[in-house]
Scaffold this motif. Structure first.
Motif, PDB file in Angstrom:
ATOM      1  N   ILE A   1      23.901  -4.857 -16.499  1.00  0.00           N
ATOM      2  CA  ILE A   1      23.965  -6.314 -16.466  1.00  0.00           C
ATOM      3  C   ILE A   1      25.358  -6.762 -16.894  1.00  0.00           C
ATOM      4  O   ILE A   1      25.909  -6.271 -17.887  1.00  0.00           O
ATOM      5  CB  ILE A   1      22.934  -6.953 -17.418  1.00  0.00           C
ATOM      6  CG1 ILE A   1      21.529  -6.405 -17.161  1.00  0.00           C
ATOM      7  CG2 ILE A   1      22.937  -8.472 -17.277  1.00  0.00           C
ATOM      8  CD1 ILE A   1      20.516  -6.825 -18.217  1.00  0.00           C
ATOM      9  N   ALA A   2      25.919  -7.703 -16.146  1.00  0.00           N
ATOM     10  CA  ALA A   2      27.180  -8.348 -16.524  1.00  0.00           C
ATOM     11  C   ALA A   2      26.945  -9.844 -16.592  1.00  0.00           C
ATOM     12  O   ALA A   2      26.250 -10.414 -15.747  1.00  0.00           O
ATOM     13  CB  ALA A   2      28.276  -8.032 -15.511  1.00  0.00           C
ATOM     14  N   ALA A   3      27.510 -10.481 -17.601  1.00  0.00           N
ATOM     15  CA  ALA A   3      27.372 -11.933 -17.766  1.00  0.00           C
ATOM     16  C   ALA A   3      28.741 -12.587 -17.686  1.00  0.00           C
ATOM     17  O   ALA A   3      29.687 -12.130 -18.324  1.00  0.00           O
ATOM     18  CB  ALA A   3      26.727 -12.259 -19.109  1.00  0.00           C
ATOM     19  N   TYR A   4      28.841 -13.649 -16.868  1.00  0.00           N
ATOM     20  CA  TYR A   4      30.076 -14.423 -16.877  1.00  0.00           C
ATOM     21  C   TYR A   4      29.882 -15.657 -17.757  1.00  0.00           C
ATOM     22  O   TYR A   4      28.845 -16.310 -17.731  1.00  0.00           O
ATOM     23  CB  TYR A   4      30.543 -14.790 -15.460  1.00  0.00           C
ATOM     24  CG  TYR A   4      29.585 -15.581 -14.601  1.00  0.00           C
ATOM     25  CD1 TYR A   4      29.521 -16.970 -14.676  1.00  0.00           C
ATOM     26  CD2 TYR A   4      28.761 -14.942 -13.671  1.00  0.00           C
ATOM     27  CE1 TYR A   4      28.659 -17.694 -13.866  1.00  0.00           C
ATOM     28  CE2 TYR A   4      27.895 -15.664 -12.856  1.00  0.00           C
ATOM     29  CZ  TYR A   4      27.855 -17.032 -12.955  1.00  0.00           C
ATOM     30  OH  TYR A   4      26.991 -17.756 -12.147  1.00  0.00           O
ATOM     31  N   GLY A   5      30.914 -15.967 -18.564  1.00  0.00           N
ATOM     32  CA  GLY A   5      30.815 -17.048 -19.539  1.00  0.00           C
ATOM     33  C   GLY A   5      31.148 -18.385 -18.934  1.00  0.00           C
ATOM     34  O   GLY A   5      32.237 -18.569 -18.384  1.00  0.00           O
ATOM     35  N   VAL A   6      30.228 -19.338 -19.048  1.00  0.00           N
ATOM     36  CA  VAL A   6      30.427 -20.675 -18.484  1.00  0.00           C
ATOM     37  C   VAL A   6      30.546 -21.734 -19.581  1.00  0.00           C
ATOM     38  O   VAL A   6      30.580 -22.923 -19.296  1.00  0.00           O
ATOM     39  CB  VAL A   6      29.273 -21.047 -17.530  1.00  0.00           C
ATOM     40  CG1 VAL A   6      29.244 -20.108 -16.343  1.00  0.00           C
ATOM     41  CG2 VAL A   6      27.925 -21.033 -18.262  1.00  0.00           C
ATOM     42  N   PHE A   7      30.596 -21.286 -20.822  1.00  0.00           N
ATOM     43  CA  PHE A   7      30.807 -22.166 -21.969  1.00  0.00           C
ATOM     44  C   PHE A   7      31.463 -21.313 -23.055  1.00  0.00           C
ATOM     45  O   PHE A   7      31.580 -20.087 -22.899  1.00  0.00           O
ATOM     46  CB  PHE A   7      29.507 -22.794 -22.468  1.00  0.00           C
ATOM     47  CG  PHE A   7      28.318 -21.873 -22.447  1.00  0.00           C
ATOM     48  CD1 PHE A   7      28.263 -20.755 -23.267  1.00  0.00           C
ATOM     49  CD2 PHE A   7      27.260 -22.116 -21.593  1.00  0.00           C
ATOM     50  CE1 PHE A   7      27.172 -19.901 -23.239  1.00  0.00           C
ATOM     51  CE2 PHE A   7      26.162 -21.263 -21.555  1.00  0.00           C
ATOM     52  CZ  PHE A   7      26.125 -20.158 -22.387  1.00  0.00           C
ATOM     53  N   PRO A   8      31.932 -21.910 -24.131  1.00  0.00           N
ATOM     54  CA  PRO A   8      32.562 -21.116 -25.185  1.00  0.00           C
ATOM     55  C   PRO A   8      31.647 -20.000 -25.678  1.00  0.00           C
ATOM     56  O   PRO A   8      30.420 -20.103 -25.608  1.00  0.00           O
ATOM     57  CB  PRO A   8      32.832 -22.141 -26.290  1.00  0.00           C
ATOM     58  CG  PRO A   8      32.946 -23.438 -25.570  1.00  0.00           C
ATOM     59  CD  PRO A   8      31.974 -23.363 -24.431  1.00  0.00           C
ATOM     60  N   LEU A   9      32.261 -18.935 -26.192  1.00  0.00           N
ATOM     61  CA  LEU A   9      31.476 -17.806 -26.677  1.00  0.00           C
ATOM     62  C   LEU A   9      30.473 -18.250 -27.738  1.00  0.00           C
ATOM     63  O   LEU A   9      30.825 -18.927 -28.702  1.00  0.00           O
ATOM     64  CB  LEU A   9      32.392 -16.742 -27.282  1.00  0.00           C
ATOM     65  CG  LEU A   9      33.115 -15.805 -26.308  1.00  0.00           C
ATOM     66  CD1 LEU A   9      34.080 -14.905 -27.082  1.00  0.00           C
ATOM     67  CD2 LEU A   9      32.132 -14.964 -25.513  1.00  0.00           C
ATOM     68  N   THR A  10      29.222 -17.845 -27.541  1.00  0.00           N
ATOM     69  CA  THR A  10      28.178 -18.180 -28.507  1.00  0.00           C
ATOM     70  C   THR A  10      28.068 -17.135 -29.609  1.00  0.00           C
ATOM     71  O   THR A  10      27.296 -17.324 -30.551  1.00  0.00           O
ATOM     72  CB  THR A  10      26.814 -18.273 -27.800  1.00  0.00           C
ATOM     73  OG1 THR A  10      26.501 -16.986 -27.226  1.00  0.00           O
ATOM     74  CG2 THR A  10      26.830 -19.326 -26.712  1.00  0.00           C
ATOM     75  N   LEU A  11      28.818 -16.051 -29.510  1.00  0.00           N
ATOM     76  CA  LEU A  11      28.646 -14.911 -30.389  1.00  0.00           C
ATOM     77  C   LEU A  11      28.934 -15.268 -31.844  1.00  0.00           C
ATOM     78  O   LEU A  11      29.983 -15.822 -32.163  1.00  0.00           O
ATOM     79  CB  LEU A  11      29.575 -13.770 -29.959  1.00  0.00           C
ATOM     80  CG  LEU A  11      29.565 -13.423 -28.460  1.00  0.00           C
ATOM     81  CD1 LEU A  11      30.500 -12.263 -28.183  1.00  0.00           C
ATOM     82  CD2 LEU A  11      28.144 -13.106 -27.991  1.00  0.00           C
TER      83      LEU A  11
ATOM     84  N   LEU B   1      33.608  -5.701 -12.562  1.00  0.00           N
ATOM     85  CA  LEU B   1      32.273  -5.410 -12.024  1.00  0.00           C
ATOM     86  C   LEU B   1      32.267  -4.061 -11.291  1.00  0.00           C
ATOM     87  O   LEU B   1      31.315  -3.279 -11.407  1.00  0.00           O
ATOM     88  CB  LEU B   1      31.837  -6.524 -11.070  1.00  0.00           C
ATOM     89  CG  LEU B   1      31.508  -7.867 -11.723  1.00  0.00           C
ATOM     90  CD1 LEU B   1      31.216  -8.917 -10.669  1.00  0.00           C
ATOM     91  CD2 LEU B   1      30.318  -7.738 -12.671  1.00  0.00           C
ATOM     92  N   GLU B   2      33.318  -3.808 -10.528  1.00  0.00           N
ATOM     93  CA  GLU B   2      33.391  -2.531  -9.810  1.00  0.00           C
ATOM     94  C   GLU B   2      33.515  -1.358 -10.777  1.00  0.00           C
ATOM     95  O   GLU B   2      32.948  -0.282 -10.532  1.00  0.00           O
ATOM     96  CB  GLU B   2      34.555  -2.565  -8.830  1.00  0.00           C
ATOM     97  CG  GLU B   2      34.308  -3.525  -7.657  1.00  0.00           C
ATOM     98  CD  GLU B   2      35.496  -3.676  -6.729  1.00  0.00           C
ATOM     99  OE1 GLU B   2      35.298  -4.100  -5.572  1.00  0.00           O
ATOM    100  OE2 GLU B   2      36.636  -3.383  -7.158  1.00  0.00           O
ATOM    101  N   LYS B   3      34.233  -1.552 -11.884  1.00  0.00           N
ATOM    102  CA  LYS B   3      34.314  -0.497 -12.900  1.00  0.00           C
ATOM    103  C   LYS B   3      32.954  -0.282 -13.566  1.00  0.00           C
ATOM    104  O   LYS B   3      32.596   0.852 -13.894  1.00  0.00           O
ATOM    105  CB  LYS B   3      35.359  -0.862 -13.954  1.00  0.00           C
ATOM    106  CG  LYS B   3      36.799  -0.682 -13.489  1.00  0.00           C
ATOM    107  CD  LYS B   3      37.787  -0.720 -14.653  1.00  0.00           C
ATOM    108  CE  LYS B   3      37.929  -2.097 -15.239  1.00  0.00           C
ATOM    109  NZ  LYS B   3      38.998  -2.155 -16.286  1.00  0.00           N
ATOM    110  N   LEU B   4      32.205  -1.369 -13.757  1.00  0.00           N
ATOM    111  CA  LEU B   4      30.892  -1.245 -14.388  1.00  0.00           C
ATOM    112  C   LEU B   4      29.938  -0.427 -13.523  1.00  0.00           C
ATOM    113  O   LEU B   4      29.136   0.351 -14.041  1.00  0.00           O
ATOM    114  CB  LEU B   4      30.311  -2.640 -14.644  1.00  0.00           C
ATOM    115  CG  LEU B   4      28.955  -2.685 -15.352  1.00  0.00           C
ATOM    116  CD1 LEU B   4      29.024  -2.011 -16.727  1.00  0.00           C
ATOM    117  CD2 LEU B   4      28.483  -4.131 -15.491  1.00  0.00           C
TER     118      LEU B   4
END
Length: 427
Positions: free
Chosen positions: A133-143, A420-423
């Motif tokens: 799974i890969a996620a692209y960020g559409v808002f500031p990091l929530t971490l 993504l290709e590396k993943l």
């Protein structure tokens, strides 16, 4: 070639950054399927991807949330964020997961690409039934981090010894008190699906349970974290594709040799133009500036005030066309719109309290590219004072120009596709 399944929250700001990614993958010969609602079928198919319609999940229209969730309007700020997490994001999680489990049997994807808020992969990941799974960020990091306050409070980072104590206490407060009911709600849904509890807070779990987080900005527009997870990559801002066939409105040439201020409330938090758009128009009524106001797709007749002579009101004007002519932007802090302003070197005045906007506004302040009014209903006087500051005080233009140069050196789509290709081939 590889198979990629896209699944994002059916919200314009969550879907749009993924469209050029899908298009590039298709052009490179990969197979791409995208699971979504009927509203986005045309845009998805225009990328060349196969469209997979929601089955178990609601066919939501993000411009009509109040129709689906009429009680949502009763809540503001953090309470509205909690409502959205419970009912829109996690509420649809079981249905999303059921649909995607079926799709993966038909379309065994090498990688599922989600936006960083999509919850549908959580049950599959936690039960060991998910591909990469890969996620692209559409808002500031929530971490969460020892160096930052919790996401949602709009508080500046502090990595000092005292700051880390503050951050730890706030993180405990937010996770175990303020958002405890959201966590409990999500875990109950997972339990009903015979899945383990969330290993992280509800805000960070969709991103942190992936194999790769592709954050759609540059490091200079995100808080530094000494404990940043190794799965995070900064790829550059996800900007919408430049429009084709744009026809300038009749007043377009009036922007030449004028100071131009643009005001917008975006496309979601624009039900009440009395929050920001109308006060900005009124604040600048006697100023020697041209005001370009847009309603985020709503009819211009919804702005029910007499318009001053220096105002040009439109339902929508592409930012790619408008922002190169703008000296300052007043916005409620949508992540995409703010980053477009930075890309074009436009100083920013922000005033937003819903969704992720407090965090976006806080980063505008922290990076020095504009002024955060720290309210969603600023007075005309505060708006006018802030606009004059960002236009006349050189540090704002200097900071936004520096960050604009950084943005322009990063090709978000190219960087994302490479990751993504590396993943796909990683072990």
């Amino acid at each position: 070639m590889s198979k990629f399944l896209f699944a994002a929250m059916p919200i314009q700001g969550h879907i749009s950054p993924g469209l050029p990614i899908a298009k590039r993958l298709v052009e490179d010969g990969h197979e791409v399927m995208w699971y979504s609602t009927s509203k986005y079928k045309g845009k998805i198919e225009a990328t060349g991807a196969r469209f997979a319609h929601v089955q178990s999940a609601k066919d939501l229209d993000d411009s009509r949330y109040e129709d689906w969730f009429p009680e949502r309007s009763k809540f503001q700020g953090v309470n509205q964020m909690k409502f959205d997490l419970k009912h829109i994001f996690f509420g649809e999680m079981p249905a999303y997961a059921a649909d995607i489990a079926k799709l993966l049997k038909e379309f065994p994807a090498d990688v599922v690409v989600i936006d960083a808020a999509f919850t549908g992969m959580l049950p599959l990941k936690l039960t060991g039934k998910a591909p990469k799974i890969a996620a692209y960020g559409v808002f500031p990091l929530t971490l969460s981090s020892r160096d930052t306050a919790p996401f949602g409070l709009g508080i500046q980072p502090n990595a000092s010894a005292v700051g880390r104590i503050r951050n730890k206490l706030l993180n405990v407060l937010v996770e175990n008190v303020m958002f405890a009911d959201v966590q409990k709600h999500a875990n109950k849904l997972l339990s009903d699906m015979h899945a383990p509890k969330l290993p992280y807070s509800a805000l960070t779990a969709p991103a942190l349970t992936t194999d790769l987080v592709l954050q759609g900005t540059s490091p200079s527009f995100e808080y530094p974290r000494s404990d940043m997870p190794s799965i995070v990559r900064f790829v550059g801002p996800y900007l919408p594709a430049k429009p084709t066939g744009f026809s300038p409105p009749p007043w377009w040439d009036e922007m030449k040799d004028r100071t131009v201020v643009h005001v917008t409330q975006g496309t979601i938090a624009n039900q009440d133009f009395g929050q920001l758009l109308i006060p900005t128009i009124q604040a600048l009524a006697e100023e020697d500036v041209l005001v370009v106001a847009t309603t985020g797709g709503r009819p211009v007749s919804d702005v029910d005030i007499p318009l001053p002579n220096n105002v040009r009101l439109e339902s929508f004007v592409p930012h790619h066309e408008l922002l190169p002519h703008v000296d300052a932007i007043v916005t409620n802090g949508g992540y995409g719109g703010v980053q477009q302003a930075i890309y074009y070197g436009v100083p920013i005045v922000t005033a937003g309290k819903t969704e992720d906007k407090p965090e976006v506004c806080a980063r505008v302040e922290w990076s020095g590219v504009g002024i955060n009014l720290k309210t969603d209903r600023p007075t005309k006087e505060k708006i006018l004072h802030a606009i004059k500051q960002v236009i006349n005080e050189p540090q704002y233009k200097r900071n936004v120009t520096r960050l604009s140069k950084e943005f322009r050196l990063m090709d978000a789509i190219e960087n994302t596709v490479k990751e993504l290709e590396k993943l796909v081939v990683s072990k």
